[in-house]
Design a protein around this motif. Structure first.
Motif, PDB file in Angstrom:
ATOM      1  N   GLY A 198      -9.587  -7.132   9.496  1.00  0.00           N
ATOM      2  CA  GLY A 198     -10.837  -6.454   9.153  1.00  0.00           C
ATOM      3  C   GLY A 198     -10.794  -5.870   7.764  1.00  0.00           C
ATOM      4  N   VAL A 199     -11.907  -5.984   7.029  1.00  0.00           N
ATOM      5  CA  VAL A 199     -12.046  -5.355   5.710  1.00  0.00           C
ATOM      6  C   VAL A 199     -13.428  -4.709   5.624  1.00  0.00           C
ATOM      7  CG1 VAL A 199     -10.434  -6.806   4.417  1.00  0.00           C
ATOM      8  CG2 VAL A 199     -12.780  -7.574   4.731  1.00  0.00           C
ATOM      9  N   ALA A 200     -13.517  -3.639   4.847  1.00  0.00           N
ATOM     10  CA  ALA A 200     -14.798  -2.952   4.626  1.00  0.00           C
ATOM     11  C   ALA A 200     -14.744  -2.260   3.274  1.00  0.00           C
ATOM     12  CB  ALA A 200     -15.073  -1.937   5.741  1.00  0.00           C
ATOM     13  N   PHE A 209     -11.123  -0.691   2.604  1.00  0.00           N
ATOM     14  CA  PHE A 209     -10.326  -0.425   3.802  1.00  0.00           C
ATOM     15  C   PHE A 209      -9.981  -1.751   4.474  1.00  0.00           C
ATOM     16  CE2 PHE A 209     -12.730   3.371   2.969  1.00  0.00           C
ATOM     17  CZ  PHE A 209     -11.826   4.401   3.217  1.00  0.00           C
ATOM     18  N   SER A 210      -8.772  -1.816   5.011  1.00  0.00           N
ATOM     19  CA  SER A 210      -8.329  -3.037   5.679  1.00  0.00           C
ATOM     20  C   SER A 210      -7.498  -2.670   6.892  1.00  0.00           C
ATOM     21  CB  SER A 210      -7.522  -3.920   4.726  1.00  0.00           C
ATOM     22  OG  SER A 210      -6.332  -3.251   4.346  1.00  0.00           O
ATOM     23  N   CYS A 211      -7.493  -3.575   7.880  1.00  0.00           N
ATOM     24  CA  CYS A 211      -6.665  -3.392   9.070  1.00  0.00           C
ATOM     25  C   CYS A 211      -6.118  -4.753   9.471  1.00  0.00           C
ATOM     26  CB  CYS A 211      -7.466  -2.766  10.214  1.00  0.00           C
ATOM     27  SG  CYS A 211      -8.807  -3.809  10.822  1.00  0.00           S
ATOM     28  N   GLY A 212      -5.034  -4.740  10.250  1.00  0.00           N
ATOM     29  CA  GLY A 212      -4.417  -6.009  10.598  1.00  0.00           C
ATOM     30  C   GLY A 212      -3.633  -5.939  11.882  1.00  0.00           C
ATOM     31  N   ASP A 214      -0.585  -5.898  12.134  1.00  0.00           N
ATOM     32  CA  ASP A 214       0.648  -5.128  11.948  1.00  0.00           C
ATOM     33  C   ASP A 214       0.455  -3.656  12.316  1.00  0.00           C
ATOM     34  OD1 ASP A 214      -1.051  -4.500   9.933  1.00  0.00           O
ATOM     35  OD2 ASP A 214       0.258  -5.127   8.292  1.00  0.00           O
ATOM     36  N   ARG A 215      -0.679  -3.329  12.991  1.00  0.00           N
ATOM     37  CA  ARG A 215      -1.020  -1.971  13.448  1.00  0.00           C
ATOM     38  C   ARG A 215      -1.339  -1.032  12.300  1.00  0.00           C
ATOM     39  NH1 ARG A 215       3.955  -0.455  17.222  1.00  0.00           N
ATOM     40  NH2 ARG A 215       5.023  -1.243  15.383  1.00  0.00           N
ATOM     41  N   GLN A 216      -1.475  -1.562  11.094  1.00  0.00           N
ATOM     42  CA  GLN A 216      -1.708  -0.699   9.934  1.00  0.00           C
ATOM     43  C   GLN A 216      -3.180  -0.692   9.551  1.00  0.00           C
ATOM     44  OE1 GLN A 216       0.861  -1.402   6.600  1.00  0.00           O
ATOM     45  NE2 GLN A 216       2.627  -1.915   7.870  1.00  0.00           N
ATOM     46  N   VAL A 217      -3.629   0.484   9.132  1.00  0.00           N
ATOM     47  CA  VAL A 217      -4.962   0.654   8.551  1.00  0.00           C
ATOM     48  C   VAL A 217      -4.746   1.245   7.167  1.00  0.00           C
ATOM     49  CG1 VAL A 217      -7.232   1.698   8.796  1.00  0.00           C
ATOM     50  CG2 VAL A 217      -5.936   1.069  10.844  1.00  0.00           C
ATOM     51  N   LYS A 218      -5.211   0.541   6.149  1.00  0.00           N
ATOM     52  CA  LYS A 218      -4.919   0.926   4.766  1.00  0.00           C
ATOM     53  C   LYS A 218      -6.197   1.246   4.005  1.00  0.00           C
ATOM     54  CE  LYS A 218      -0.887  -2.148   4.470  1.00  0.00           C
ATOM     55  NZ  LYS A 218       0.174  -1.191   4.126  1.00  0.00           N
TER      56      LYS A 218
END
Length: 461
Positions: A198-200, A209-212, A214-218
């Motif tokens: 996901g990207v926004a 913002f991105s999520c993946g 790998d359980r990470q939200v950046k």
């Protein structure tokens, strides 16, 4: 004594024989009743009038009293004098008996007499046939650009508020930023260690913002092109994220069956929205109630109160997993996609509006623009274009597979419209990004609307 008993037996047997004989005679001549001479019409009309007056006399008197006082309904089909003339002459009128499944009224004709065809206001008031909205004509969409650059399945896309570039995330653990006008690669961001799901892009900050998985939200600062914040808390893969349009809040959802609300700046996990029993595969935010909408693989949709962090409503109409939710940009409505069908809902209470049937595949993504064009993309590479208002499917297409890819890699994973709604960006399993636009040469004559409404299907659940 014996004589008395024999008399009773004889009487009983004679009665039985007569009864059987009458029944046999009735059955024998039943087929000949149509050959009997016709009844005199005047005598039949007189018989009907006498019977109607006997049965409905008080009601007829009350109706006539209301007519003379002028309290008859606004849609009265005939006045008292017209009724008396029709009764005297035995003339026929057409009365709409209601709206059938096809939407049109069913006309009945018959002699209007005292009691035949009913003499009350409900029987003679003319109902208008149900008016159905006709679908707007939409130009068909065509593919005009294919962008290659990722080395894995492209899983998500987002367009920046200025409509100059867009970003994509893929299974190659990369986030790439592309120029929307030319389709050229501008930047690649590395940092995730698994598929980016996901990207926004924030409309109020220079943040991505991105999520993946790998359980990470950046949180990426686009002025320095590097990660400035991490949001820790998810126990498993994060599948989707959404930004609140007015509050500095980020909502993520994932395989741990929860959606989490984060303060964008302090990285605090404000709410953990628990209630789903399976993967929460999609989440959407809007400024008004319900501010958060989630769809899950447990085949339910939940509407959440952001202030309380509690579920306001659970929609259980879908029979299979809900993988995508799309908010209409203008109307206070949203659509949800499942392999059984696409459903439209009205906010804030989640009122069901209609089904959009025909896309018989696992639907991964949807997008809708301000012109009322809803697009759905499926696992087998099919894309269906719908008219939002009527649910009319005006175009179906199969995304072409990139040369060198397998035919089984024809899958659409994500799609979004640009800020103008005139370009459609799709992310696909053949590692490409495809951009569609409306066909300028199409007209209503070359691509007519072939609309056949099915009211029964729309009226059901």
């Amino acid at each position: 004594m014996m004589s008395v008993m024999s008399e009773d037996v004889v009487k009983h047997s004679v009665h039985t024989l007569v009864f059987r004989s009458l029944k046999r005679t009735h059955d024998m001549f039943l087929s000949d009743q149509g050959a009997l001479p016709p009844m005199d019409p005047a005598a039949e009309r007189l018989w009907h009038q006498t019977k109607a007056k006997d049965i409905y006399g008080p009601i007829l008197a009350q109706v006539q009293r209301h007519q003379t006082r002028g309290q008859f309904g606004r849609n009265a089909a005939w006045s008292l004098t017209d009724q008396s003339q029709a009764t005297a002459t035995g003339s026929t009128v057409a009365v709409y008996a209601g709206s059938g499944p096809s939407g049109g009224g069913r006309a009945e004709t018959g002699p209007v007499t005292d009691g035949v065809k009913g003499a009350g206001p409900s029987a003679v008031s003319v109902r208008k046939p149900m008016a159905l909205p006709k679908p707007h004509w939409h130009a068909p969409w065509k593919l005009y650009r294919v962008i290659s650059g990722h080395t894995g399945w492209v899983r998500c896309a987002a367009v920046e508020p200025g409509n100059e570039w867009f970003c994509t995330g893929a299974a190659d653990r990369m986030i790439k930023i592309w120029d929307l006008a030319s389709g050229k690669l501008k930047l690649s961001l590395t940092g995730h260690v698994s598929t980016v799901r996901g990207v926004a892009v924030s409309p109020r900050h220079p943040y991505l913002f991105s999520c993946g998985e790998d359980r990470q939200v950046k949180c990426w600062d686009l002025e320095y092109n590097k990660v400035i914040r991490h949001y820790h808390g998810h126990l498993s893969a994060v599948y989707d994220l959404a930004l609140h349009p007015t509050i500095d809040v980020l909502v993520t959802s994932g395989r741990d069956s929860t959606a989490r609300v984060w303060d964008m700046r302090t990285k605090v996990n404000i709410h953990t929205l628990a209630g789903h029993t399976s993967t929460v595969s999609t989440v959407r935010c809007q400024a008004t109630q319900p501010q958060i909408i989630t769809g899950s693989n447990d085949s339910t949709i939940r509407l959440w109160d952001l202030a309380a962090g509690k579920s306001m409503c659970t929609l259980t109409n879908h029979k299979k997993s809900v993988r995508s939710i799309a908010l209409h940009p203008n109307l206070y409505m949203f659509a949800s996609a499942s392999p059984d069908n696409i459903k439209q809902w009205k906010c804030p209470e989640g009122k069901f509006i209609q089904n959009l049937t025909g896309h018989n595949s696992i639907i991964n993504c949807m997008a809708v623009n301000s012109d009322g064009v809803l697009v759905s993309g499926a696992d087998n590479g099919t894309m269906h274009f719908w008219d939002w208002k009527t649910g009319y499917n005006f175009q179906r297409c199969q995304a072409p597979v990139q040369p060198g890819s397998l035919d089984s890699e024809a899958g659409v994973f994500a799609m979004t419209f640009d800020q103008s709604g005139s370009r459609l960006i799709t992310c696909e399993a053949d590692k490409t990004i495809k951009i569609y636009k409306e066909d300028d040469s199409a007209t209503e004559e070359s691509h007519p609307v072939n609309w056949k409404p099915n009211i029964l299907k729309r009226a059901r659940y």
